[in-house]
Design an enzyme around this catalytic site. Structure first.
Site, mmCIF file in Angstrom:
data_model
loop_
_atom_site.group_PDB
_atom_site.id
_atom_site.type_symbol
_atom_site.label_atom_id
_atom_site.label_comp_id
_atom_site.label_asym_id
_atom_site.label_seq_id
_atom_site.Cartn_x
_atom_site.Cartn_y
_atom_site.Cartn_z
ATOM 1 N N ALA A 54 -8.348 0.871 6.714
ATOM 2 C CA ALA A 54 -7.199 0.659 7.604
ATOM 3 C C ALA A 54 -7.506 1.119 9.031
ATOM 4 C CB ALA A 54 -5.969 1.386 7.065
ATOM 5 N N ASN B 35 -10.474 0.695 0.241
ATOM 6 C CA ASN B 35 -9.470 0.510 1.309
ATOM 7 C C ASN B 35 -9.998 0.831 2.709
ATOM 8 O OD1 ASN B 35 -7.720 0.113 -0.798
ATOM 9 N ND2 ASN B 35 -6.327 1.758 -0.258
ATOM 10 N N ASP C 213 0.847 -1.195 0.000
ATOM 11 C CA ASP C 213 0.000 0.000 0.000
ATOM 12 C C ASP C 213 0.888 1.253 0.000
ATOM 13 O OD1 ASP C 213 -2.402 1.386 0.143
ATOM 14 O OD2 ASP C 213 -2.532 1.264 2.345
#
Ligand code: 13P
Ligand code: ZN
Length: 280
Positions: free
Chosen positions: A227, A225, A81
């Site tokens: 996180a 995405n 990433d």
């Protein structure tokens, strides 16, 4: 099964959904993400921040991700990433990554093109595909957002670099939002059209309202995405457990609940982006 970036992006394109890309940090987050993917029969991406690849964590974490992916009953891509340079992209390939992000979004346009293209060409030798970024997706702590990606620049960038997918700036940021973001859905559609339906990537997924994510996926986001919310799921659970007077002290047993907290969060996101039942 361990697959490359093209494999999961093709599934997403054919099925009109987004591949959830979850950042992992240690063995327990890998286990939580894997359990979620297998329970929901979803193809997924496990991705790692570049700082982990620069520090020794990447050396230990990569074999864990590979072990999980190879044993998995669903397709798993191991992705770098936000790779800032060839140090991280090359090291990640050595560690077994099957997808690479080269993030040149803070470079001048032509330099971003040149570096991304170089990495795309190197990765081709080992059947690994590349995610680029155009228009910088910053953090929720930035004073203001950078300019959004334009369809015209995206077309040139995709044509010249040969990226498999493109991260775009359309209203999200990394971290915990102080107020929910509003996405520029029309811009996503315009970029898709201008780039001959290139798979688009939305960063900063934590805290984006569910309805906005659904609209973004319908408009052409093919990789989504998450996180920050994985960290919160894991650490909030650890903190709760630590408050208990009779808490477990054997670390492996203690970790069972945080692993399940990560799993539950990931299942909710897998369903939201429409990836459940799409493993092939
Ligand atoms: P969040 O931490 O905001 O979920 O962003 C995830 C991301 O884009 C990882 O690159
Ligand atoms: Zn990101």
């Amino acid at each position: 099964m361990l697959v490359n970036l093209d494999y999961v992006l093709n599934l997403a394109e054919k099925g009109n959904f987004a591949i959830p890309a979850f950042n992992v940090y240690n063995m327990e987050t890998v286990m939580g993400v894997l359990k979620a993917a297998e329970e929901t029969k979803a193809p997924i991406i496990m991705q790692v921040y570049p700082r982990l690849m620069k520090e020794e964590t990447g050396y230990f974490l990569s074999p864990v991700i590979l072990a999980a992916a190879k044993r998995a009953s669903v397709p798993v891509c191991f992705h770098l990433d936000h790779g800032p340079s060839e140090l991280e992209t090359t090291r990640s390939i050595r560690y077994g990554a099957t997808g690479i992000m080269l993030d040149g979004s803070t470079l001048p346009f032509e330099e971003n093109i040149a570096l991304t293209k170089k990495v795309v060409e190197t990765c081709k030798y080992v059947d690994v595909q590349v995610e680029g970024e155009l228009g910088h997706v910053g953090t929720t702590k930035d004073a203001e957002m950078d300019e959004f990606t334009t369809a015209e620049d995206a077309k040139k960038f995709v044509e010249e670099t040969g990226v498999a997918c493109l991260a775009v700036a359309v209203g999200t940021a990394h971290g915990k939002y102080t107020k929910p973001p509003k996405l520029d859905i029309e811009r996503i559609k315009a970029i898709r059209e201008a780039t001959n339906n290139t798979a688009l990537v939305l960063h900063g997924g934590s805290g984006v309202p569910d309805e906005e994510i659904k609209k973004a996926v319908a408009a052409g986001i093919r990789k989504m995405n998450f996180a920050t919310d994985i960290c919160y799921a894991f650490l909030d659970c650890c903190l709760d457990e630590l408050q208990k007077p009779d808490r477990t002290v054997a670390v492996d047993n203690f970790m069972k609940k945080p692993i399940d907290a990560v799993k539950d969060f990931c299942i909710s996101r897998i369903k939201l982006v429409g990836a459940d039942g799409k493993a092939k």
